[in-house]
Design a protein around this motif. Structure first.
Motif, PDB file in Angstrom:
ATOM      1  N   ARG A   7       0.843  -1.196   0.000  1.00 57.23           N
ATOM      2  CA  ARG A   7       0.000   0.000   0.000  1.00 57.23           C
ATOM      3  C   ARG A   7       0.877   1.244   0.000  1.00 57.23           C
ATOM      4  O   ARG A   7       0.635   2.189  -0.752  1.00 57.23           O
ATOM      5  CB  ARG A   7      -0.925   0.010   1.212  1.00 57.23           C
ATOM      6  N   SER A   8       1.921   1.246   0.821  1.00 57.07           N
ATOM      7  CA  SER A   8       2.849   2.382   0.872  1.00 57.07           C
ATOM      8  C   SER A   8       3.546   2.581  -0.470  1.00 57.07           C
ATOM      9  O   SER A   8       3.705   3.705  -0.937  1.00 57.07           O
ATOM     10  CB  SER A   8       3.882   2.182   1.973  1.00 57.07           C
ATOM     11  N   ALA A   9       3.961   1.491  -1.080  1.00 56.70           N
ATOM     12  CA  ALA A   9       4.613   1.584  -2.392  1.00 56.70           C
ATOM     13  C   ALA A   9       3.642   2.122  -3.437  1.00 56.70           C
ATOM     14  O   ALA A   9       4.007   2.960  -4.266  1.00 56.70           O
ATOM     15  CB  ALA A   9       5.145   0.223  -2.817  1.00 56.70           C
ATOM     16  N   GLY A  10       2.403   1.660  -3.387  1.00 59.98           N
ATOM     17  CA  GLY A  10       1.406   2.154  -4.330  1.00 59.98           C
ATOM     18  C   GLY A  10       1.146   3.636  -4.155  1.00 59.98           C
ATOM     19  O   GLY A  10       1.067   4.387  -5.137  1.00 59.98           O
ATOM     20  N   LEU A  11       1.042   4.090  -2.906  1.00 59.98           N
ATOM     21  CA  LEU A  11       0.826   5.510  -2.646  1.00 59.98           C
ATOM     22  C   LEU A  11       2.031   6.328  -3.098  1.00 59.98           C
ATOM     23  O   LEU A  11       1.873   7.393  -3.703  1.00 59.98           O
ATOM     24  CB  LEU A  11       0.535   5.746  -1.164  1.00 59.98           C
ATOM     25  N   ALA A  12       3.228   5.823  -2.829  1.00 56.60           N
ATOM     26  CA  ALA A  12       4.434   6.530  -3.272  1.00 56.60           C
ATOM     27  C   ALA A  12       4.462   6.655  -4.793  1.00 56.60           C
ATOM     28  O   ALA A  12       4.785   7.727  -5.334  1.00 56.60           O
ATOM     29  CB  ALA A  12       5.680   5.807  -2.776  1.00 56.60           C
ATOM     30  N   ILE A  21       1.896   1.900 -12.422  1.00 57.75           N
ATOM     31  CA  ILE A  21       2.489   1.037 -11.393  1.00 57.75           C
ATOM     32  C   ILE A  21       1.627   1.071 -10.131  1.00 57.75           C
ATOM     33  O   ILE A  21       1.349   0.029  -9.533  1.00 57.75           O
ATOM     34  CB  ILE A  21       3.939   1.478 -11.084  1.00 57.75           C
ATOM     35  N   ALA A  22       1.200   2.255  -9.732  1.00 55.05           N
ATOM     36  CA  ALA A  22       0.361   2.386  -8.535  1.00 55.05           C
ATOM     37  C   ALA A  22      -0.959   1.639  -8.717  1.00 55.05           C
ATOM     38  O   ALA A  22      -1.417   0.943  -7.805  1.00 55.05           O
ATOM     39  CB  ALA A  22       0.106   3.855  -8.231  1.00 55.05           C
ATOM     40  N   ARG A  23      -1.564   1.761  -9.905  1.00 53.33           N
ATOM     41  CA  ARG A  23      -2.823   1.060 -10.181  1.00 53.33           C
ATOM     42  C   ARG A  23      -2.635  -0.443 -10.047  1.00 53.33           C
ATOM     43  O   ARG A  23      -3.423  -1.131  -9.409  1.00 53.33           O
ATOM     44  CB  ARG A  23      -3.340   1.399 -11.584  1.00 53.33           C
ATOM     45  N   THR A  24      -1.558  -0.957 -10.635  1.00 49.36           N
ATOM     46  CA  THR A  24      -1.278  -2.391 -10.572  1.00 49.36           C
ATOM     47  C   THR A  24      -1.097  -2.850  -9.124  1.00 49.36           C
ATOM     48  O   THR A  24      -1.637  -3.890  -8.727  1.00 49.36           O
ATOM     49  CB  THR A  24      -0.022  -2.723 -11.406  1.00 49.36           C
ATOM     50  N   GLU A  25      -0.360  -2.076  -8.338  1.00 48.18           N
ATOM     51  CA  GLU A  25      -0.159  -2.409  -6.915  1.00 48.18           C
ATOM     52  C   GLU A  25      -1.496  -2.444  -6.171  1.00 48.18           C
ATOM     53  O   GLU A  25      -1.756  -3.362  -5.407  1.00 48.18           O
ATOM     54  CB  GLU A  25       0.767  -1.389  -6.236  1.00 48.18           C
ATOM     55  N   MET A  26      -2.323  -1.438  -6.388  1.00 47.96           N
ATOM     56  CA  MET A  26      -3.592  -1.349  -5.672  1.00 47.96           C
ATOM     57  C   MET A  26      -4.520  -2.508  -6.061  1.00 47.96           C
ATOM     58  O   MET A  26      -5.181  -3.091  -5.200  1.00 47.96           O
ATOM     59  CB  MET A  26      -4.290  -0.015  -5.949  1.00 47.96           C
ATOM     60  N   GLU A  27      -4.573  -2.831  -7.336  1.00 47.43           N
ATOM     61  CA  GLU A  27      -5.431  -3.937  -7.774  1.00 47.43           C
ATOM     62  C   GLU A  27      -4.955  -5.267  -7.178  1.00 47.43           C
ATOM     63  O   GLU A  27      -5.781  -6.086  -6.759  1.00 47.43           O
ATOM     64  CB  GLU A  27      -5.484  -3.998  -9.302  1.00 47.43           C
ATOM     65  N   ALA A  28      -3.653  -5.466  -7.107  1.00 45.95           N
ATOM     66  CA  ALA A  28      -3.119  -6.699  -6.517  1.00 45.95           C
ATOM     67  C   ALA A  28      -3.440  -6.767  -5.024  1.00 45.95           C
ATOM     68  O   ALA A  28      -3.732  -7.840  -4.493  1.00 45.95           O
ATOM     69  CB  ALA A  28      -1.605  -6.778  -6.740  1.00 45.95           C
TER      70      ALA A  28
END
Length: 188
Positions: A7-12, A21-28
């Motif tokens: 979550r932190s990586a996605g927000l960053a 990249i953030a979208r992919t992180e959040m969906e995962a």
């Protein structure tokens, strides 16, 4: 720990403008979220991770041009916060949903969500909820009927956020205020 780190990586990545990249992180992360294990009752964070995930996902999808899906994700975050009956998560959901709706230029929903945010804030008094709520509500008001008093209130709220070093969304807010001021002929 994995959920919170991702979550932190996605927000960053969102804040760095790496929306894909953030979208992919959040969906995962939506796939691994478990309310019993990860919800606000567990004490892992002050806000529910799924609320954060959904609202960041909404902003990312909107930035990438998928406006309907972005709005749906932000609304999912609000509904989830409401289902938890967790005020801190609801404040976060409403704040980020307002950002998503501003990006979409949806004055009606921005005004609605900002009104709800200010109502919650009047009872629970959060620094960001009050300042950002005023920015969101004033932005919607200025879009519907330009008024210099609303711009002045937005400038004051921006100054308070800056003085308190709450800079996460400040560039976005400054851009929105500058756009409104320019539309109203205040080009300085």
């Amino acid at each position: 720990a994995l959920l919170l780190a991702r979550r932190s990586a996605g927000l960053a990545n969102l804040l760095l403008g790496r929306f894909e990249i953030a979208r992919t992180e959040m969906e995962a992360m939506l796939d691994i979220y478990d309310r019993v294990r990860d919800g606000p009752e567990t004490g892992l964070t002050t806000r529910d991770p799924k609320v954060s995930i959904c609202t960041v996902l909404g902003i990312c999808r909107t930035a990438l041009g998928d406006i309907r899906s972005g709005a749906a994700a932000a609304d999912d975050g609000i509904r989830h916060a409401e289902s938890l009956e967790h005020v801190v998560s609801l404040v976060l959901a409403l704040r980020r949903a307002c950002v998503q709706r501003m990006m979409q230029r949806d004055t009606t929903r921005t005004s609605e969500y900002a009104g709800r945010l200010l109502a919650v804030d009047s009872e629970f008094q959060t620094f960001l909820g009050a300042r950002e709520g005023l920015i969101f509500y004033s932005w919607a008001g200025c879009r519907e009927q330009p008024e210099s008093g609303l711009l002045a209130r937005m400038h004051n709220a921006l100054g308070e956020l800056d003085a308190a070093q709450h800079w996460v969304m400040l560039p976005f807010f400054h851009g929105c205020v500058a756009e409104l001021a320019g539309e109203q002929g205040e080009v300085d």
